[in-house]
Design a protein around this motif. Structure first.
Motif, PDB file in Angstrom:
ATOM      1  N   ALA A   1       3.366  34.440  16.718  1.00 52.67           N
ATOM      2  CA  ALA A   1       4.410  35.416  17.031  1.00 52.67           C
ATOM      3  C   ALA A   1       5.229  35.739  15.782  1.00 52.67           C
ATOM      4  CB  ALA A   1       5.321  34.865  18.130  1.00 52.67           C
ATOM      5  N   GLU A   2       5.761  36.946  15.762  1.00 49.09           N
ATOM      6  CA  GLU A   2       6.598  37.417  14.649  1.00 49.09           C
ATOM      7  C   GLU A   2       5.862  37.296  13.312  1.00 49.09           C
ATOM      8  OE1 GLU A   2      10.726  36.130  14.703  1.00 49.09           O
ATOM      9  OE2 GLU A   2      10.421  35.310  16.725  1.00 49.09           O
ATOM     10  N   ASP A   3       4.596  37.736  13.314  1.00 50.33           N
ATOM     11  CA  ASP A   3       3.766  37.744  12.111  1.00 50.33           C
ATOM     12  C   ASP A   3       3.581  36.335  11.542  1.00 50.33           C
ATOM     13  OD1 ASP A   3       2.165  39.130  10.265  1.00 50.33           O
ATOM     14  OD2 ASP A   3       3.766  39.092   8.777  1.00 50.33           O
ATOM     15  N   GLY A   4       3.451  35.362  12.426  1.00 50.64           N
ATOM     16  CA  GLY A   4       3.208  33.998  11.987  1.00 50.64           C
ATOM     17  C   GLY A   4       4.397  33.336  11.328  1.00 50.64           C
ATOM     18  N   ARG A   5       5.575  33.750  11.716  1.00 47.98           N
ATOM     19  CA  ARG A   5       6.793  33.230  11.080  1.00 47.98           C
ATOM     20  C   ARG A   5       6.938  31.721  11.220  1.00 47.98           C
ATOM     21  NH1 ARG A   5      12.897  34.852  13.153  1.00 47.98           N
ATOM     22  NH2 ARG A   5      14.055  33.339  11.854  1.00 47.98           N
ATOM     23  N   TRP A   6       6.457  31.163  12.333  1.00 48.92           N
ATOM     24  CA  TRP A   6       6.672  29.754  12.612  1.00 48.92           C
ATOM     25  C   TRP A   6       5.495  28.885  12.166  1.00 48.92           C
ATOM     26  CZ3 TRP A   6      11.556  29.461  13.501  1.00 48.92           C
ATOM     27  CH2 TRP A   6      12.208  30.516  14.171  1.00 48.92           C
ATOM     28  N   ALA A   7       4.497  29.480  11.532  1.00 49.76           N
ATOM     29  CA  ALA A   7       3.351  28.706  11.042  1.00 49.76           C
ATOM     30  C   ALA A   7       3.674  28.143   9.652  1.00 49.76           C
ATOM     31  CB  ALA A   7       2.107  29.586  10.982  1.00 49.76           C
ATOM     32  N   GLU A   8       3.518  26.834   9.490  1.00 47.33           N
ATOM     33  CA  GLU A   8       3.739  26.206   8.179  1.00 47.33           C
ATOM     34  C   GLU A   8       2.525  26.448   7.286  1.00 47.33           C
ATOM     35  OE1 GLU A   8       5.830  22.162   8.261  1.00 47.33           O
ATOM     36  OE2 GLU A   8       4.805  22.235  10.205  1.00 47.33           O
ATOM     37  N   HIS A   9       2.770  26.848   6.051  1.00 51.56           N
ATOM     38  CA  HIS A   9       1.679  27.141   5.122  1.00 51.56           C
ATOM     39  C   HIS A   9       1.632  26.112   4.005  1.00 51.56           C
ATOM     40  CE1 HIS A   9       0.068  29.290   1.453  1.00 51.56           C
ATOM     41  NE2 HIS A   9      -0.964  29.249   2.273  1.00 51.56           N
ATOM     42  N   PHE A  10       0.405  25.637   3.691  1.00 46.48           N
ATOM     43  CA  PHE A  10       0.192  24.696   2.599  1.00 46.48           C
ATOM     44  C   PHE A  10      -0.961  25.201   1.739  1.00 46.48           C
ATOM     45  CE2 PHE A  10       1.736  22.468   6.310  1.00 46.48           C
ATOM     46  CZ  PHE A  10       2.765  21.679   5.823  1.00 46.48           C
ATOM     47  N   CYS A  11      -0.818  25.054   0.442  1.00 41.30           N
ATOM     48  CA  CYS A  11      -1.874  25.441  -0.497  1.00 41.30           C
ATOM     49  C   CYS A  11      -2.399  24.178  -1.174  1.00 41.30           C
ATOM     50  CB  CYS A  11      -1.336  26.423  -1.530  1.00 41.30           C
ATOM     51  SG  CYS A  11      -2.564  26.920  -2.776  1.00 41.30           S
ATOM     52  N   LEU A  12      -3.677  23.860  -0.924  1.00 42.82           N
ATOM     53  CA  LEU A  12      -4.316  22.692  -1.531  1.00 42.82           C
ATOM     54  C   LEU A  12      -5.147  23.171  -2.711  1.00 42.82           C
ATOM     55  CD1 LEU A  12      -5.456  20.863   1.737  1.00 42.82           C
ATOM     56  CD2 LEU A  12      -3.271  20.694   0.528  1.00 42.82           C
ATOM     57  N   ALA A  13      -4.578  23.060  -3.904  1.00 43.36           N
ATOM     58  CA  ALA A  13      -5.180  23.683  -5.088  1.00 43.36           C
ATOM     59  C   ALA A  13      -5.613  22.678  -6.142  1.00 43.36           C
ATOM     60  CB  ALA A  13      -4.188  24.678  -5.703  1.00 43.36           C
ATOM     61  N   ASN A  14      -5.618  21.396  -5.813  1.00 41.38           N
ATOM     62  CA  ASN A  14      -5.896  20.392  -6.835  1.00 41.38           C
ATOM     63  C   ASN A  14      -7.204  19.649  -6.625  1.00 41.38           C
ATOM     64  OD1 ASN A  14      -3.379  20.808  -8.173  1.00 41.38           O
ATOM     65  ND2 ASN A  14      -2.374  19.676  -6.530  1.00 41.38           N
ATOM     66  N   GLY A  15      -8.115  20.199  -5.831  1.00 43.20           N
ATOM     67  CA  GLY A  15      -9.341  19.470  -5.545  1.00 43.20           C
ATOM     68  C   GLY A  15     -10.587  20.021  -6.189  1.00 43.20           C
ATOM     69  N   HIS A  16     -10.636  21.326  -6.402  1.00 41.58           N
ATOM     70  CA  HIS A  16     -11.841  21.957  -6.948  1.00 41.58           C
ATOM     71  C   HIS A  16     -11.511  22.721  -8.228  1.00 41.58           C
ATOM     72  CE1 HIS A  16     -14.467  21.042  -3.537  1.00 41.58           C
ATOM     73  NE2 HIS A  16     -13.495  21.418  -2.717  1.00 41.58           N
ATOM     74  N   ILE A  17     -12.542  22.935  -9.035  1.00 41.45           N
ATOM     75  CA  ILE A  17     -12.370  23.686 -10.284  1.00 41.45           C
ATOM     76  C   ILE A  17     -13.177  24.983 -10.257  1.00 41.45           C
ATOM     77  CG2 ILE A  17     -11.827  21.633 -11.634  1.00 41.45           C
ATOM     78  CD1 ILE A  17     -14.725  21.666 -12.641  1.00 41.45           C
ATOM     79  N   SER A  18     -13.657  25.359  -9.077  1.00 40.71           N
ATOM     80  CA  SER A  18     -14.383  26.622  -8.935  1.00 40.71           C
ATOM     81  C   SER A  18     -14.217  27.113  -7.500  1.00 40.71           C
ATOM     82  CB  SER A  18     -15.863  26.431  -9.272  1.00 40.71           C
ATOM     83  OG  SER A  18     -16.534  27.673  -9.346  1.00 40.71           O
ATOM     84  N   SER A  19     -14.714  28.295  -7.237  1.00 37.82           N
ATOM     85  CA  SER A  19     -14.556  28.936  -5.936  1.00 37.82           C
ATOM     86  C   SER A  19     -15.063  28.049  -4.804  1.00 37.82           C
ATOM     87  CB  SER A  19     -15.314  30.264  -5.920  1.00 37.82           C
ATOM     88  OG  SER A  19     -15.301  30.855  -4.649  1.00 37.82           O
ATOM     89  N   ILE A  20     -14.337  28.049  -3.682  1.00 38.82           N
ATOM     90  CA  ILE A  20     -14.718  27.286  -2.489  1.00 38.82           C
ATOM     91  C   ILE A  20     -15.431  28.242  -1.529  1.00 38.82           C
ATOM     92  CG2 ILE A  20     -13.898  25.826  -0.613  1.00 38.82           C
ATOM     93  CD1 ILE A  20     -11.376  25.319  -2.300  1.00 38.82           C
TER      94      ILE A  20
END
Length: 477
Positions: free
Chosen positions: A147-166
């Motif tokens: 609801a409300e364009d996903g306002r209540w969804a928590e977002h996390f970016c996991l960027a430290n595991g790979h060194i190329s496209s997933i």
């Protein structure tokens, strides 16, 4: 359009796996594939195909007085002289859009019948083998979470595991764990219960004992059955991992070509490969190979073949293999009755598992890159940014709808369920929809490097990106 079945579709051809591909550089082959298959479309998006007729519904129940009362009686013989119950039965055989937009314009009596909400409730209730309580529960939960364009969804970016496209992602144990496969040749295991903690606590390990990588080529596909997981790679192998044993490898399949898609069931493991084949293995019957067959070459790190038999990881027994397509197999799904494969040759092939033969071969206007199946419906995404829906009717799949949901390029990931629909695209968007006719987009997320795959389970949604990161949304429980 359904193509006639030829001699190559006979069940006797299933065991034809005698023509291995010539030796190629897996990285060069993968790069050429990406440039050819995932390059932006040359033409504008195709317009959605016209709809086909819907499935006949069962006869109406006796409790339909309100809908019936909307039709006025006439003295002369004709359609409107029929009892309202028969009119409802006739309408149930017509496409919903035709009833709503055409039949309602014929006369006031039919308009009143069509626009009555009870008519549509009765039509919906006649759908067989559909879990309406589960669909309504999931739909309401889905709408509430985004609801409300996903306002209540928590977002996390996991960027430290790979060194190329997933390029592949898979949720396990109700969303507690996540696996990601990348062009850096690794499969990483993540503990999503630690979201918000230090990155070292979220990234558990890289699968495999090789100190350099999990595979020797890009990891392109993942699949799971209970605590067993398999990963397919451009190095022409499928490796099997036991998550109940801390992710230890317990088997390996050496294919003849790059493994582009997988489907894992309790009784079969199915691969779709670059050499245009669909191959079936029995994961319950593991065979330990002693001698490498011709064409496999010397051992890793050696210029000479071994002078004695070498024991390899026990792998599932090969059951059947057949070249079902004239181009690489890009997408694959299997259930207890069918194996469905889509190819760059723009065909969709349906195999009847019980009869051990090709049931259908459908010629499409585009090639399919992803599939998701539930409740007798197959939802697919293509290279032109369109969604296509196929319905299983009496054991055969029929194309019933095509939708433009706003994507401007390839739909590379899709997940469909009774109350939710997610699509990922190289146009740099992830779109959240309600799976209605047509789908209604309720939220859009963007990434500078585009999205390659999407997976949703429990209250977690994970999308793989071309920018080295996993994007995770934790929804309200």
């Amino acid at each position: 359009m359904e193509l006639p079945l030829g001699p190559c579709d006979d069940s006797r051809g299933w065991d034809d796996d005698s023509d291995p591909e010539s030796e190629t550089d897996p990285d060069a082959q993968a790069e050429a594939y990406v440039a050819r298959v995932l390059s932006p479309p040359k033409s504008e998006l195709a317009t959605p195909r016209p709809s086909q007729l819907s499935t006949p519904a069962s006869s109406p129940s006796a409790s339909e007085p309100r809908a019936a009362s909307k039709v006025s009686t006439v003295s002369e013989p004709g359609l409107l002289s029929l009892p309202p119950e028969l009119l409802l039965e006739i309408c149930s055989y017509l496409d919903a859009r035709l009833v709503l937009h055409v039949l309602s314009r014929v006369c006031h009596a039919l308009r009143n019948l069509v626009l009555d909400h009870v008519t549509w409730r009765l039509r919906a209730q006649r759908r067989k083998n559909f879990d309406w309580p589960a669909a309504c529960t999931e739909l309401e939960q889905h709408l509430s979470r985004w609801a409300e364009d996903g306002r209540w969804a928590e977002h996390f970016c996991l960027a430290n595991g790979h060194i190329s496209s997933i390029d592949s992602v898979l949720l396990l144990q109700g969303g507690a764990l996540c696996l990601s496969g990348s062009r850096d040749r690794n499969v990483n295991l993540w503990d999503l219960r630690q979201l918000g903690m230090e990155p070292s606590q979220v990234l558990v390990k890289t699968l495999g004992t090789d100190r350099f990588s999990t595979h020797e080529g890009w990891v392109w596909s993942l699949a799971a059955q209970d605590h067993c997981v398999c990963s397919g790679s451009w190095d022409s192998t499928v490796k099997l991992w036991d998550m109940a044993a801390d992710g230890q490898q317990f088997g390996e399949i050496k294919a003849n070509s790059a493994v582009l898609c997988l489907s894992y069931l309790p009784d079969i493991l199915v691969t779709g490969t670059y050499d245009k084949k669909v191959t079936i293995y029995d994961p319950r019957d593991r065979m330990e190979t002693q001698d490498a067959p011709l064409g496999w070459g010397p051992l890793r790190g050696s210029d000479f073949p071994p002078p004695w038999p070498i024991a390899h990881e026990a792998g599932p027994a090969l059951l059947k293999s057949q070249r079902l397509h004239s181009s690489p197999v890009l997408a694959l799904l299997a259930d207890d009755q069918h194996i469905i494969s889509g190819s760059e040759d723009r065909t969709l092939v349906v195999v009847d598992r019980r009869a051990n033969r090709v049931l259908q071969r459908l010629q499409l206007d585009s090639y399919l890159l992803c599939m998701s199946h539930q409740d007798m419906q197959l939802w697919t995404g293509d290279n032109e940014g369109l969604l296509h829906v196929f319905a299983n009717r009496n054991g055969c799949f029929q194309h019933v709808r095509s939708f433009n949901v706003g994507h401007r390029s390839h739909i590379t990931g899709i997940q469909y369920s009774l109350g939710a629909l997610y699509t990922a695209s190289t146009d740099k968007t992830l779109r959240v929809h309600v799976p209605t006719d047509p789908p209604r987009t309720i939220c859009t997320r963007r990434h500078d490097n585009g999205f390659t795959k999407v997976c949703a389970e429990g209250n977690l949604v994970v999308a793989a990106s071309g920018g080295l990161s996993l994007e995770v949304w934790r929804l309200q429980a």
